[in-house]
Design a protein around this motif. Structure first.
Motif, PDB file in Angstrom:
ATOM      1  N   GLY A  54      45.287  11.846  -8.158  1.00  6.92           N
ATOM      2  CA  GLY A  54      43.848  11.934  -8.391  1.00  6.92           C
ATOM      3  C   GLY A  54      43.160  10.592  -8.172  1.00  6.92           C
ATOM      4  O   GLY A  54      43.639   9.742  -7.423  1.00  6.92           O
ATOM      5  N   SER A  55      42.076  10.386  -8.892  1.00  6.16           N
ATOM      6  CA  SER A  55      41.283   9.165  -8.695  1.00  6.16           C
ATOM      7  C   SER A  55      42.007   7.916  -9.166  1.00  6.16           C
ATOM      8  O   SER A  55      41.622   6.795  -8.834  1.00  6.16           O
ATOM      9  CB  SER A  55      39.945   9.294  -9.436  1.00  6.16           C
ATOM     10  N   LEU A  56      43.076   8.122  -9.961  1.00  2.96           N
ATOM     11  CA  LEU A  56      43.848   6.973 -10.440  1.00  2.96           C
ATOM     12  C   LEU A  56      44.431   6.150  -9.287  1.00  2.96           C
ATOM     13  O   LEU A  56      44.559   4.926  -9.393  1.00  2.96           O
ATOM     14  CB  LEU A  56      44.980   7.493 -11.339  1.00  2.96           C
TER      15      LEU A  56
ATOM     16  N   GLU B 267      54.404  15.536  -8.772  1.00  2.68           N
ATOM     17  CA  GLU B 267      54.260  15.325  -7.331  1.00  2.68           C
ATOM     18  C   GLU B 267      54.105  16.667  -6.652  1.00  2.68           C
ATOM     19  O   GLU B 267      54.660  17.685  -7.087  1.00  2.68           O
ATOM     20  CB  GLU B 267      55.473  14.560  -6.781  1.00  2.68           C
ATOM     21  N   ARG B 268      53.295  16.653  -5.604  1.00  3.17           N
ATOM     22  CA  ARG B 268      53.068  17.857  -4.817  1.00  3.17           C
ATOM     23  C   ARG B 268      54.152  17.950  -3.752  1.00  3.17           C
ATOM     24  O   ARG B 268      54.478  16.928  -3.128  1.00  3.17           O
ATOM     25  CB  ARG B 268      51.698  17.748  -4.166  1.00  3.17           C
ATOM     26  N   LEU B 269      54.685  19.161  -3.573  1.00  2.00           N
ATOM     27  CA  LEU B 269      55.780  19.316  -2.608  1.00  2.00           C
ATOM     28  C   LEU B 269      55.205  19.453  -1.198  1.00  2.00           C
ATOM     29  O   LEU B 269      55.057  20.562  -0.663  1.00  2.00           O
ATOM     30  CB  LEU B 269      56.648  20.523  -2.975  1.00  2.00           C
TER      31      LEU B 269
ATOM     32  N   GLY C  85      41.865  20.738 -18.405  1.00  2.85           N
ATOM     33  CA  GLY C  85      42.727  20.197 -19.464  1.00  2.85           C
ATOM     34  C   GLY C  85      44.166  20.020 -19.032  1.00  2.85           C
ATOM     35  O   GLY C  85      45.027  19.675 -19.852  1.00  2.85           O
ATOM     36  N   HIS C  86      44.471  20.232 -17.742  1.00  3.90           N
ATOM     37  CA  HIS C  86      45.862  20.013 -17.307  1.00  3.90           C
ATOM     38  C   HIS C  86      46.141  18.525 -17.189  1.00  3.90           C
ATOM     39  O   HIS C  86      45.239  17.704 -16.979  1.00  3.90           O
ATOM     40  CB  HIS C  86      46.172  20.752 -15.986  1.00  3.90           C
ATOM     41  N   THR C  87      47.406  18.215 -17.353  1.00  5.12           N
ATOM     42  CA  THR C  87      47.869  16.852 -17.083  1.00  5.12           C
ATOM     43  C   THR C  87      49.259  16.975 -16.485  1.00  5.12           C
ATOM     44  O   THR C  87      49.931  17.989 -16.680  1.00  5.12           O
ATOM     45  CB  THR C  87      47.858  15.972 -18.350  1.00  5.12           C
TER      46      THR C  87
ATOM     47  N   GLN D 144      53.008  24.339  -4.832  1.00  2.00           N
ATOM     48  CA  GLN D 144      54.374  23.914  -5.171  1.00  2.00           C
ATOM     49  C   GLN D 144      54.384  22.447  -5.571  1.00  2.00           C
ATOM     50  O   GLN D 144      53.941  21.572  -4.816  1.00  2.00           O
ATOM     51  CB  GLN D 144      55.289  24.116  -3.969  1.00  2.00           C
ATOM     52  N   ARG D 145      54.910  22.211  -6.752  1.00  5.93           N
ATOM     53  CA  ARG D 145      54.934  20.855  -7.304  1.00  5.93           C
ATOM     54  C   ARG D 145      56.151  20.688  -8.193  1.00  5.93           C
ATOM     55  O   ARG D 145      56.768  21.670  -8.601  1.00  5.93           O
ATOM     56  CB  ARG D 145      53.702  20.632  -8.199  1.00  5.93           C
ATOM     57  N   ILE D 146      56.429  19.446  -8.549  1.00  6.49           N
ATOM     58  CA  ILE D 146      57.368  19.196  -9.641  1.00  6.49           C
ATOM     59  C   ILE D 146      56.634  18.361 -10.681  1.00  6.49           C
ATOM     60  O   ILE D 146      55.680  17.661 -10.366  1.00  6.49           O
ATOM     61  CB  ILE D 146      58.652  18.477  -9.168  1.00  6.49           C
TER      62      ILE D 146
ATOM     63  N   SER E 171      31.976  15.316 -15.382  1.00  6.42           N
ATOM     64  CA  SER E 171      32.602  16.646 -15.320  1.00  6.42           C
ATOM     65  C   SER E 171      33.728  16.771 -16.346  1.00  6.42           C
ATOM     66  O   SER E 171      34.174  17.869 -16.654  1.00  6.42           O
ATOM     67  CB  SER E 171      33.145  16.911 -13.911  1.00  6.42           C
ATOM     68  N   LYS E 172      34.184  15.646 -16.866  1.00  7.81           N
ATOM     69  CA  LYS E 172      35.288  15.685 -17.847  1.00  7.81           C
ATOM     70  C   LYS E 172      34.784  15.804 -19.293  1.00  7.81           C
ATOM     71  O   LYS E 172      35.580  15.983 -20.213  1.00  7.81           O
ATOM     72  CB  LYS E 172      36.152  14.419 -17.738  1.00  7.81           C
ATOM     73  N   ALA E 173      33.466  15.675 -19.486  1.00  4.17           N
ATOM     74  CA  ALA E 173      32.948  15.583 -20.863  1.00  4.17           C
ATOM     75  C   ALA E 173      33.296  16.810 -21.731  1.00  4.17           C
ATOM     76  O   ALA E 173      33.821  16.641 -22.847  1.00  4.17           O
ATOM     77  CB  ALA E 173      31.447  15.323 -20.843  1.00  4.17           C
TER      78      ALA E 173
END
Ligand SMILES: O=C(O)[C@H](O)[C@@H](O)[C@H](O)[C@H](O)COP(=O)(O)O
Length: 254
Positions: A45-47, A73-75, A146-148, A177-179, A200-202
């Motif tokens: 993401g933006s990080l 990570e995205r596969l 709310g996902h992390t 697909q991710r891990i 948008s996160k508020a």
């Protein structure tokens, strides 16, 4: 939750240097401990751009004893624009002195199940004697749902307690697909820092930091049992919060 600190900055411009100083101070603490190395988990993401810019601006950052892994990570192949490793590689890792063998990337040629097993193996090799790897620092983002990591609301993976790394093939956010690291690993870390910015996160931040509903959103389930938890926010993201927050200056050291 005694070790939770919520820090609110006017904008990402003031937040960035404090994030970088958190990383570098945790890194020197870890490297000067008997472990003699610093284990860091990164998120996408933006990080990616914020962290890359701020870490590269630090003078004399010695990352030769760092071990860098990915919280999820995205596969996809590394040259795909969706690859978190690919983005970090080009924006940050190629400009730091971390030996290639200490950057724990996925093997994107595997099936998602094999990829998770392979990544769990890489963690166990790099965290010898630790059935659950204990990271010095995990940097997390949070989606508007709310996902992390790749732990999504109401997903069965939130209940995973046996695996350190889990596959997901039906991620509601593409790519599917991710891990992902599982909650037991996240909550075993010595320090976890969320970085969340933008209006948008508020609403979700209010729910995560102040809400009491069950089941809790994934980000609200992050509560390191022995470690510190930081929420680094900007004012638009924190706009709806009524709990007490800290408003540090940009020279603050965490
Ligand atoms: O894999 C992903 O889909 C992203 O990495 C995602 O999980 C991200 O960390 C959050 O959505 C927060 O992203 P922002 O900080 O950009 O809002």
């Amino acid at each position: 939750m005694p070790n939770r600190r919520i820090l609110v900055f006017p904008s990402a411009t003031e937040l960035g240097p404090v994030l970088a100083s958190l990383v570098s101070s945790r890194a020197s603490q870890a490297c000067n401990s008997e472990r003699q190395r610093f284990t860091l988990g990164l998120s996408g993401g933006s990080l990616v751009s914020l962290l890359s810019r701020e870490l590269l601006a630090l003078p004399d950052l010695d990352s030769s004893a760092w071990v860098v892994a990915f919280c999820d990570e995205r596969l996809v192949p590394f040259d795909d624009a969706e690859s978190t490793y690919g983005l970090y590689k080009s924006q940050l890792l190629s400009k730091m002195n971390i030996p290639e063998s200490r950057i724990l990337s996925i093997d994107p040629s595997l099936s998602v199940e094999q990829c998770a097993e392979d990544y769990a193996r890489k963690l166990s090799v790099n965290f010898p004697g630790e059935p659950i790897p204990v990271f010095d620092l995990l940097l997390l983002g949070m989606g508007p749902d709310g996902h992390t990591c790749s732990l999504f609301p109401n997903h069965p993976l939130l209940e995973e307690t046996n695996k350190t790394v889990a596959p997901i093939s039906n991620s509601p956010k593409p790519p599917p697909q991710r891990i992902t690291l599982t909650l037991p690993v996240v909550n075993a870390a010595r320090c976890v820092a969320f970085v969340s910015t933008g209006g948008s996160k508020a609403p979700v931040l209010k729910q995560v930091l102040e809400g009491a509903e069950d089941p809790k959103l994934p980000a609200a389930q992050v509560a390191p049992s022995q470690g510190d938890l930081f929420w680094l926010l900007d004012e638009p993201a924190a706009a709806l919060l009524t709990i007490q927050v800290e408003k540090p200056s940009s020279g603050t050291e965490l």
